[in-house]
Design an enzyme around this catalytic site. Sequence first.
Site, PDB file in Angstrom:
ATOM      1  N   GLU A  93       1.645   1.825  -3.525  1.00 13.79           N
ATOM      2  CA  GLU A  93       0.384   2.265  -4.151  1.00 13.79           C
ATOM      3  C   GLU A  93       0.067   3.723  -3.802  1.00 13.79           C
ATOM      4  O   GLU A  93      -0.495   4.451  -4.616  1.00 13.79           O
ATOM      5  CB  GLU A  93      -0.754   1.335  -3.712  1.00 13.79           C
ATOM      6  CG  GLU A  93      -0.624  -0.062  -4.323  1.00 13.79           C
ATOM      7  CD  GLU A  93      -1.556  -1.090  -3.695  1.00 13.79           C
ATOM      8  OE1 GLU A  93      -1.513  -1.260  -2.465  1.00 13.79           O
ATOM      9  OE2 GLU A  93      -2.333  -1.712  -4.433  1.00 13.79           O
ATOM     10  N   GLY A 148       0.810  -1.225   0.000  1.00 15.74           N
ATOM     11  CA  GLY A 148       0.000   0.000   0.000  1.00 15.74           C
ATOM     12  C   GLY A 148       0.841   1.270   0.000  1.00 15.74           C
ATOM     13  O   GLY A 148       0.363   2.334  -0.401  1.00 15.74           O
TER      14      GLY A 148
HETATM   15  N1  CAA Z   1       2.042  -3.827   8.819  1.00 12.73           N
HETATM   16  C1  CAA Z   1       2.157  -3.862  10.150  1.00 12.73           C
HETATM   17  N2  CAA Z   1       3.321  -3.719  10.796  1.00 12.73           N
HETATM   18  C2  CAA Z   1       4.432  -3.548  10.061  1.00 12.73           C
HETATM   19  C3  CAA Z   1       4.397  -3.505   8.663  1.00 12.73           C
HETATM   20  C4  CAA Z   1       3.122  -3.642   8.024  1.00 12.73           C
HETATM   21  N3  CAA Z   1       2.978  -3.568   6.701  1.00 12.73           N
HETATM   22  N4  CAA Z   1       5.647  -3.342   8.200  1.00 12.73           N
HETATM   23  C5  CAA Z   1       6.443  -3.270   9.283  1.00 12.73           C
HETATM   24  N5  CAA Z   1       5.703  -3.400  10.407  1.00 12.73           N
HETATM   25  C6  CAA Z   1       6.183  -3.397  11.799  1.00 12.73           C
HETATM   26  C7  CAA Z   1       6.870  -4.702  12.143  1.00 12.73           C
HETATM   27  O1  CAA Z   1       5.926  -5.703  12.480  1.00 12.73           O
HETATM   28  C8  CAA Z   1       7.735  -4.275  13.301  1.00 12.73           C
HETATM   29  O2  CAA Z   1       6.931  -4.189  14.440  1.00 12.73           O
HETATM   30  P1  CAA Z   1       7.528  -4.718  15.888  1.00 12.73           P
HETATM   31  O3  CAA Z   1       8.688  -3.806  16.157  1.00 12.73           O
HETATM   32  O4  CAA Z   1       6.372  -4.495  16.803  1.00 12.73           O
HETATM   33  O5  CAA Z   1       7.933  -6.129  15.689  1.00 12.73           O
HETATM   34  C9  CAA Z   1       8.128  -2.856  12.928  1.00 12.73           C
HETATM   35  O6  CAA Z   1       7.178  -2.420  11.959  1.00 12.73           O
HETATM   36  C10 CAA Z   1       9.498  -2.767  12.297  1.00 12.73           C
HETATM   37  O7  CAA Z   1       9.541  -3.664  11.227  1.00 12.73           O
HETATM   38  P2  CAA Z   1      10.704  -4.765  11.033  1.00 12.73           P
HETATM   39  O8  CAA Z   1      11.255  -5.172  12.350  1.00 12.73           O
HETATM   40  O9  CAA Z   1      10.163  -5.842  10.155  1.00 12.73           O
HETATM   41  O10 CAA Z   1      11.799  -3.869  10.251  1.00 12.73           O
HETATM   42  P3  CAA Z   1      12.937  -4.386   9.257  1.00 12.73           P
HETATM   43  O11 CAA Z   1      13.807  -3.200   9.006  1.00 12.73           O
HETATM   44  O12 CAA Z   1      13.548  -5.631   9.763  1.00 12.73           O
HETATM   45  O13 CAA Z   1      12.160  -4.763   7.895  1.00 12.73           O
HETATM   46  C11 CAA Z   1      10.574  -4.382   6.118  1.00 12.73           C
HETATM   47  C12 CAA Z   1      11.547  -3.770   7.149  1.00 12.73           C
HETATM   48  C13 CAA Z   1      11.359  -5.175   5.070  1.00 12.73           C
HETATM   49  C14 CAA Z   1       9.835  -3.234   5.452  1.00 12.73           C
HETATM   50  C15 CAA Z   1       9.599  -5.338   6.849  1.00 12.73           C
HETATM   51  O14 CAA Z   1       9.039  -4.646   7.963  1.00 12.73           O
HETATM   52  C16 CAA Z   1       8.456  -5.806   5.993  1.00 12.73           C
HETATM   53  O15 CAA Z   1       8.645  -6.678   5.166  1.00 12.73           O
HETATM   54  N6  CAA Z   1       7.249  -5.236   6.221  1.00 12.73           N
HETATM   55  C17 CAA Z   1       6.027  -5.672   5.544  1.00 12.73           C
HETATM   56  C18 CAA Z   1       6.001  -5.168   4.117  1.00 12.73           C
HETATM   57  C19 CAA Z   1       4.776  -5.696   3.391  1.00 12.73           C
HETATM   58  O16 CAA Z   1       4.610  -6.897   3.206  1.00 12.73           O
HETATM   59  N7  CAA Z   1       3.908  -4.765   2.949  1.00 12.73           N
HETATM   60  C20 CAA Z   1       2.696  -5.076   2.233  1.00 12.73           C
HETATM   61  C21 CAA Z   1       1.528  -5.149   3.179  1.00 12.73           C
HETATM   62  S1  CAA Z   1       0.083  -5.731   2.359  1.00 12.73           S
HETATM   63  C22 CAA Z   1      -0.575  -4.386   1.594  1.00 12.73           C
HETATM   64  O17 CAA Z   1      -0.027  -3.301   1.610  1.00 12.73           O
HETATM   65  C23 CAA Z   1      -1.894  -4.649   0.892  1.00 12.73           C
HETATM   66  C24 CAA Z   1      -2.657  -3.461   0.440  1.00 12.73           C
HETATM   67  O18 CAA Z   1      -2.143  -2.543  -0.205  1.00 12.73           O
HETATM   68  C25 CAA Z   1      -4.077  -3.386   0.679  1.00 12.73           C
END
Ligand code: CAA
Length: 259
Positions: free
Chosen positions: A113, A110
């Site tokens: 997006e 998102g």
């Molecule tokens: N939703 C909720 N929480 C999220 C998040 C997300 N999309 N992305 C990161 N966070 C949170 C993590 O859970 C973490 O929380 P805690 O400290 O409580 O554990 C915090 O943010 C920090 O994140 P990381 O520890 O994972 O940080 P990192 O530097 O190791 O990694 C990252 C960074 C690669 C961006 C990784 O956080 C990641 O892969 N995030 C998810 C990305 C993703 O898959 N996005 C797509 C979501 S689906 C969507 O967006 C659909 C739509 O449009 C409708």
Amino acid sequence: MDFKNLTITKEENVAILTINRPKALNALNTELLNELDKAIDVLKADDEVFVIIITGEGKAFVAGADIAEMRDMTPEEARKFAILGSRIFRKIELMDKVVIAAVNGFALGGGSELALCCDIILGGEKAKFGQPEVGLGICLGFAGTQRLPRLVGIKKAKELIFTGDIIDAEEAGKIGLVNHVIPQDELMAKSIEMAKRIASKGQIAVRYAKVAINRGIDTDMDTGNAIETDLFALCFANEDQKEGMTAFLEKRRAEFKNK
Ligand code: CAA
């Protein structure tokens, strides 16, 4: 207006809207999306604001929709969530002001997006783009399947969406996903500079050009050209057109009143 997950600052005719939920890498939950919706309405109604920059606090632009909130959604809740995000992003896209995404870090799902619905995307060197949704067992929900192929072409969009690969700013620049890649510490200054350059032009003309592009791109050439012709003619009803052309002929800077 006070927001829990956003801040708005202003510099001359430029507003900077910062997504500010860094503990979750600015992930978009319903509360944040509702605030974004309100903030866009506030900025839309603010006559002093000509150009809006959207950026993110901390190391992310926006790391996607909130996975923790989405996990237990029913299909109907998921539909409502997708409609909410898509509606706000469409409002940004069709807004009568220019919106620049200053992508400072992760722009995933998102978040990518959100950048895609902005008029111009500037990426800091640390910007990262991707559509990792299929790795979560979902497809895209905030109109990325529609905007990404229109921007980078169907083949490249399919590759990014089917693999979920995350690309860096340089690669995003190569495929035309960002307008410019900017040294990280200059991202905001350069974004503001571009925003001010746009704000110095005739704003009615900028708005008409945005309408012609947005409305024309989804139609055939002749219909799009007709939209442009009408808007071109309409410019001549505005003081800005007289001022812009007179200033050119008098070899001075135009003083637009946006009337
Ligand atoms: N939703 C909720 N929480 C999220 C998040 C997300 N999309 N992305 C990161 N966070 C949170 C993590 O859970 C973490 O929380 P805690 O400290 O409580 O554990 C915090 O943010 C920090 O994140 P990381 O520890 O994972 O940080 P990192 O530097 O190791 O990694 C990252 C960074 C690669 C961006 C990784 O956080 C990641 O892969 N995030 C998810 C990305 C993703 O898959 N996005 C797509 C979501 S689906 C969507 O967006 C659909 C739509 O449009 C409708």
